[in-house]
Design a protein around this motif. Sequence first.
Motif, PDB file in Angstrom:
ATOM      1  N   HIS A   8     -10.226  12.173  51.517  1.00  0.00           N
ATOM      2  CA  HIS A   8     -12.126  11.461  52.154  1.00  0.00           C
ATOM      3  C   HIS A   8     -12.694  12.966  51.543  1.00  0.00           C
ATOM      4  CE1 HIS A   8     -10.071   7.489  53.868  1.00  0.00           C
ATOM      5  NE2 HIS A   8     -10.952   6.995  52.944  1.00  0.00           N
ATOM      6  N   SER A   9     -12.201  13.633  52.197  1.00  0.00           N
ATOM      7  CA  SER A   9     -13.289  14.439  52.453  1.00  0.00           C
ATOM      8  C   SER A   9     -13.133  15.368  51.216  1.00  0.00           C
ATOM      9  CB  SER A   9     -12.843  16.371  53.756  1.00  0.00           C
ATOM     10  OG  SER A   9     -13.048  17.302  53.757  1.00  0.00           O
ATOM     11  N   LEU A  47     -15.769   8.161  58.556  1.00  0.00           N
ATOM     12  CA  LEU A  47     -16.631   8.748  57.545  1.00  0.00           C
ATOM     13  C   LEU A  47     -16.095  10.056  58.638  1.00  0.00           C
ATOM     14  CD1 LEU A  47     -19.713   6.727  57.064  1.00  0.00           C
ATOM     15  CD2 LEU A  47     -17.927   6.713  55.754  1.00  0.00           C
ATOM     16  N   PRO A  48     -16.657  10.853  57.614  1.00  0.00           N
ATOM     17  CA  PRO A  48     -16.566  12.117  57.991  1.00  0.00           C
ATOM     18  C   PRO A  48     -17.277  12.576  59.551  1.00  0.00           C
ATOM     19  CG  PRO A  48     -16.722  12.561  56.182  1.00  0.00           C
ATOM     20  CD  PRO A  48     -16.514  10.921  56.402  1.00  0.00           C
ATOM     21  N   HIS A  52     -18.486  18.533  59.435  1.00  0.00           N
ATOM     22  CA  HIS A  52     -18.200  18.342  58.292  1.00  0.00           C
ATOM     23  C   HIS A  52     -18.847  17.955  56.885  1.00  0.00           C
ATOM     24  CE1 HIS A  52     -14.590  17.967  55.977  1.00  0.00           C
ATOM     25  NE2 HIS A  52     -15.424  17.660  54.796  1.00  0.00           N
ATOM     26  N   LEU A  53     -19.894  16.866  57.994  1.00  0.00           N
ATOM     27  CA  LEU A  53     -21.181  16.349  56.533  1.00  0.00           C
ATOM     28  C   LEU A  53     -21.912  17.240  56.700  1.00  0.00           C
ATOM     29  CD1 LEU A  53     -21.506  12.439  57.737  1.00  0.00           C
ATOM     30  CD2 LEU A  53     -20.699  13.119  55.401  1.00  0.00           C
ATOM     31  N   THR A  85     -17.856   7.133  62.919  1.00  0.00           N
ATOM     32  CA  THR A  85     -19.097   6.556  62.013  1.00  0.00           C
ATOM     33  C   THR A  85     -18.498   6.096  61.195  1.00  0.00           C
ATOM     34  OG1 THR A  85     -20.828   8.239  62.258  1.00  0.00           O
ATOM     35  CG2 THR A  85     -21.335   7.002  60.702  1.00  0.00           C
ATOM     36  N   TYR A  86     -18.608   4.270  61.228  1.00  0.00           N
ATOM     37  CA  TYR A  86     -18.524   3.505  59.956  1.00  0.00           C
ATOM     38  C   TYR A  86     -19.082   2.709  58.932  1.00  0.00           C
ATOM     39  CZ  TYR A  86     -14.390   3.772  63.399  1.00  0.00           C
ATOM     40  OH  TYR A  86     -13.443   4.309  63.876  1.00  0.00           O
ATOM     41  N   LEU A  87     -18.301   2.621  57.565  1.00  0.00           N
ATOM     42  CA  LEU A  87     -19.120   2.206  56.683  1.00  0.00           C
ATOM     43  C   LEU A  87     -19.379   0.477  57.032  1.00  0.00           C
ATOM     44  CD1 LEU A  87     -20.896   2.797  54.103  1.00  0.00           C
ATOM     45  CD2 LEU A  87     -18.874   2.492  52.051  1.00  0.00           C
TER      46      LEU A  87
END
Length: 248
Positions: A8-9, A47-48, A52-53, A85-87
């Motif tokens: 994902h990264s 999510l990252p 990282h974001l 954090t989730y989509l």
Amino acid sequence: MPAFTDDHSAEITAALGTLPVGTPVSEVARRLMDLFTSGSIEPGTRLPPERHLASTLGVGRSAVREALAALEILGIVDVRPGSGTYLRGTASDLLPQTLRWGLLIGRQNTAELLELRSGLEIYVARLAAARATPEAIAELSVAVERMSESIGQLADFARADAEFHQALSTAADNRTLVDLLHVVRSLLQVYADRAVHDEAAARLAIAEHQTIFHAVERRDENAAAAAMATHMSTASTRLAAEAARRTP
């Protein structure tokens, strides 16, 4: 739920890219939203982390934190303390929220939103008169009755008012139209909940809703549209006054 991984990264790094120095939070949110609604990330994916974001985008962690907070309010992501954090949802489910965010970034003024809402509500009333099922008409009747019963409790009155308009939208049986109207109503909700200040205004609103209801019940499209136009005129005046009162 799927966890964030190095795969994902790489995907997110390639999709996001680095933003220019001094990029505002609104653009950070827009860039994240574009990726999150693209359909390339599975709903429910963790999510990252913020750091990282922030590193990927080339912005500070505070900018990412604020952007994620805004996207959480709009229902695009779910921030869970201690977990990540989730989509949320799918791309199609997020379309109304995407439109809503676009309006917020654009800072549409209240007058334009009121004009848009009026046009949509009038058309909804016309469609509802043509398409309402017996069940939908029953829901409208219940909503009007709840408005009358809660005239002394303005918070309950506002909820019953919203229920009436939601039932009318459902009766219109046009999902795209309902989505667009939901966007506009959401943006105006902060004013709508407080626009009726006294019993006299509440009684006028009830009378206007009853007129709309009876026109829909008779299947009179022109009368329903005309009644809604009258209601939107008085309601828009109240909303504009509340917006002006609350604006510094």
